[in-house]
Design an enzyme around this catalytic site. Structure first.
Site, short mmCIF file in Angstrom:
data_model
loop_
_atom_site.label_atom_id
_atom_site.label_comp_id
_atom_site.label_asym_id
_atom_site.label_seq_id
_atom_site.Cartn_x
_atom_site.Cartn_y
_atom_site.Cartn_z
N ARG A 89 38.54 -37.14 -27.60
CA ARG A 89 38.35 -35.88 -26.71
C ARG A 89 36.68 -35.52 -26.76
NH1 ARG A 89 40.39 -33.72 -22.13
NH2 ARG A 89 40.59 -31.40 -22.28
N THR A 366 42.01 -39.17 -13.75
CA THR A 366 42.58 -39.40 -15.11
C THR A 366 43.20 -40.74 -15.22
OG1 THR A 366 42.46 -37.21 -16.00
CG2 THR A 366 43.80 -38.71 -17.20
N ASN A 386 38.13 -35.95 -16.20
CA ASN A 386 38.72 -34.55 -15.61
C ASN A 386 38.63 -34.89 -14.17
OD1 ASN A 386 39.97 -32.43 -15.93
ND2 ASN A 386 38.31 -31.36 -15.45
N ASP A 408 38.21 -27.53 -18.73
CA ASP A 408 39.41 -27.52 -19.63
C ASP A 408 39.61 -26.55 -20.58
OD1 ASP A 408 40.83 -29.34 -18.04
OD2 ASP A 408 40.91 -30.95 -19.80
N SER A 437 43.91 -29.93 -23.98
CA SER A 437 43.97 -31.02 -23.14
C SER A 437 45.75 -30.91 -22.86
CB SER A 437 43.61 -32.54 -23.47
OG SER A 437 44.09 -33.31 -22.66
N SER A 438 46.10 -31.47 -21.65
CA SER A 438 47.29 -31.97 -21.69
C SER A 438 47.74 -33.29 -21.62
CB SER A 438 47.87 -31.50 -20.05
OG SER A 438 47.45 -30.03 -19.75
N GLY A 457 47.40 -36.43 -14.28
CA GLY A 457 48.23 -35.45 -13.78
C GLY A 457 47.88 -33.84 -14.14
N GLY A 458 46.68 -33.74 -14.96
CA GLY A 458 46.32 -32.33 -15.25
C GLY A 458 47.37 -31.69 -15.92
O1 DON Z 1 42.78 -33.23 -20.54
C1 DON Z 1 43.47 -32.69 -19.58
O2 DON Z 1 44.47 -32.01 -19.53
C2 DON Z 1 42.50 -32.94 -18.03
N1 DON Z 1 41.17 -33.25 -18.19
C3 DON Z 1 43.43 -33.99 -17.49
C4 DON Z 1 43.00 -34.29 -16.07
C5 DON Z 1 43.79 -34.99 -15.27
O3 DON Z 1 44.86 -35.72 -15.87
C6 DON Z 1 43.40 -35.19 -13.85
N2 DON Z 1 44.42 -36.08 -13.23
N3 DON Z 1 45.18 -35.97 -12.48
#
Ligand code: DON
Length: 559
Positions: A89, A366, A386, A408, A437-438, A457-458
């Site tokens: 990370r 991502t 991100n 984040d 993070s997720s 997918g955030g």
């Molecule tokens: O680490 C995280 O949770 C986010 N930066 C992930 C971002 C992400 O998955 C965007 N995608 N669709």
């Protein structure tokens, strides 16, 4: 013959095979799948393939991940039987500070953590490539990085996905001289099939191939990165780069329906949230006697478990090197039993009625890949810069596109990030800290199955992976894990997001009657999964039909 069988321990006679024999790959881009295959066919293992895939995705999916970004690798080493999470990370620069994204009146300035050089954390991917090669792989970086170097030099073709995401960030890319030259065509959105070449990135990869991590974090390239970032208005220092380290961490393990679920540890919130949701759902399932995951009651219980896990995520979780977290409590059956007591079979809880906190939103990029080799080593990796095209800044002379992972962090308690997530003190900005993070690379295992999965997918990553795990426990084939319609709740905003096709009109009406607010969204995620069904030796791989990825199962030829 009969005598031999009698003398053998029964378990041995019937034991499931210990290695799949064949290999399987699922990634978000056909060139990355081909790179993984090339390395496995050259005698590499799954960890070598992970290096090749990571580096190739960094070239061909510049909107998703890259050398300027970070991620988490969940690794299973067949020889030792060990699972490890490699934490690559990004870290906040040493000059980062708690209120760096607030104006003089203390109001958030959301663009600063999303666009431009202040949004960028110190990258982890180059260190991960080196660590994977040194500690787990068997081929040199000069071999495993070769497909990516070729892809950077010879180029890749613009696809629909590229156009969609570059279109979303077009203005930002056009404003940055480095990004404009590489990712646009004379300042405009490139046409389908236009070839993107990245000679500077090829050189940077070559440096890493020769010098390993020092080629990126020390010396001439590090100097260029720091100069470029500071000239553009950022705060990176040489010591931030020199001091970056990946960390091996213990994954979070939970049990559900006789399966073992292994997932990402903090600074990802994924494993903890998945464990908490599965535990709570498990209590409710036992209470109900039997529970159909896709029935109204099953979906209601799932959503209520999600709501509570995302609340706790917002309050407690952050970088384990900086904050104490009650992880044992959050992932215990006892805690889940307590949460389940507050869940009614007939009524939705209002998020506002739970003890308050603050939260993070979903960004559309991502990447994730899953790979297994013939010996039974496997890797699930979720990697990110991100937002699509990260911070939009490409450092001149390096080909390195900066991430915007600083978003984040929680800029201020209760102020939602770009994914609508809120957070508290545990996830405030601090120098050197990793943002929460997720990302949730995950294994789901039983005597019959080894499943390897994950998705971008955030904030919705966690609930999508959860959906994949539930499908695995129902014995569904892997293409169902990745394609199945999705359902998401993240505590705040207080609403269920579903994909079309999950609920019929009656089910929707029933959930609304219980008090749920429902929003139907177009597809989300880009899941990549591999499954080895040990009973009959079947190996499967699947790439999400919502994306442009490719899955492959093959017998690696002898090198
Ligand atoms: O680490 C995280 O949770 C986010 N930066 C992930 C971002 C992400 O998955 C965007 N995608 N669709």
């Amino acid at each position: 013959m009969a005598l031999v069988l009698v003398l053998l321990p029964v378990g041995l006679v019937q034991a499931a095979p210990t290695a799949p024999g064949q290999a399987a790959i699922a990634t978000a881009h056909p060139m990355a799948t081909a790179a993984g295959r090339e390395v496995l066919e050259a005698g590499g293992n799954a960890f070598d393939a992970a290096v090749a895939i990571t580096a190739t995705l960094a070239v061909v999916e510049p909107y998703s991940s890259g050398l300027g970004g970070g991620g988490f690798y969940l690794l299973h080493d067949a020889a030792s039987g060990r699972d490890v999470m490699l934490d690559a990370r990004e870290r906040a620069p040493g000059q980062a500070s708690r209120d760096m994204y607030l104006d003089d009146e203390g109001n958030p300035q959301p663009d600063l953590s999303v666009d431009g050089p202040l949004a960028a954390g110190i990258p982890g991917i180059p260190a991960a490539l080196d660590h994977l090669a040194e500690e787990f792989g068997r081929l040199p970086l000069s071999t495993t990085l070769d497909p990516a170097i070729r892809a950077a030099r010879d180029g890749f073709q613009v696809t629909e996905m590229y156009r969609r995401l570059a279109g979303f960030r077009e203005e930002l890319l056009a404003d940055d001289p480095g990004s404009r030259t590489i990712f646009l065509d004379e300042g405009k959105l490139p046409a389908l099939g236009h070839v993107i070449r990245q000679p500077d990135l090829a050189e940077t990869l070559e440096r890493i191939a020769i010098e390993g991590r020092d080629g990126f974090y020390q010396g001439e390239l590090a100097g260029r990165l720091v100069d470029g970032v500071r000239k553009a208005g950022g705060i990176w220092c040489r010591s931030d780069l020199a001091g970056y380290r990946v960390v091996e961490r213990e994954p979070v393990v939970s049990r559900f329906r006789g399966f073992e679920v292994v997932s990402a540890a903090p600074p990802s919130s994924g494993g903890v949230a998945i464990a908490q949701i599965l535990n709570t759902y498990g209590v409710l399932e036992r209470r109900a006697g039997e529970l159909d995951d896709l029935s109204v009651l099953g979906l209601h219980y799932r959503v209520e478990a999600m709501r509570r896990a995302y609340r706790d995520r917002a309050e407690y979780l952050g970088d384990p090197d900086y904050v104490d977290m009650p992880l044992e409590r959050l992932t215990s059956d006892h805690y889940a039993a307590g949460l389940a007591v507050g869940i009614s079979p007939t009524d939705a809880t209002r998020s506002a009625s739970l003890a308050p906190v603050v939260t993070e939103p979903e960004g559309p990029h991502t990447t994730h890949f899953s790979v297994m080799d013939g010996e039974g080593n496997y890797v699930a990796a979720t990697l990110s810069i991100n937002y699509p095209f990260g911070a939009g800044v490409t450092v001149p002379g390096t080909g390195v596109l900066l991430n915007d992972e600083m978003d984040d962090f929680s800029q201020k308690p209760g102020v939602p990030n770009v994914y609508g997530l809120v957070g508290a003190e545990a996830n405030a900005v601090q120098p050197g800290k990793r943002p929460l993070s997720s990302m949730s690379p995950t294994f789901v295992r039983s005597d019959e199955l080894v499943g390897v999965l994950g998705t971008p997918g955030g904030s919705r990553i966690i609930t999508m992976v959860l959906g994949g795990v539930l499908a695995a426990t129902r014995g569904e084939p892997v293409d169902q894990w990745v394609a199945g319609p999705r359902i998401h709740h993240q505590y705040l905003p207080d609403r269920i997001e579903v994909e079309p096709g999950l609920l019929d009109a009656d089910q929707r009406a029933e959930l609304e009657l219980m008090g749920h607010r429902i929003e139907v969204n177009d597809g989300f995620g880009n899941m990549q999964a591999v499954a080895w069904w040990r009973e009959d030796g079947r190996l499967e791989a699947a790439s999400d039909p919502r994306g442009e990825g490719q899955a492959a199962v093959f017998a690696p030829k002898a090198p």
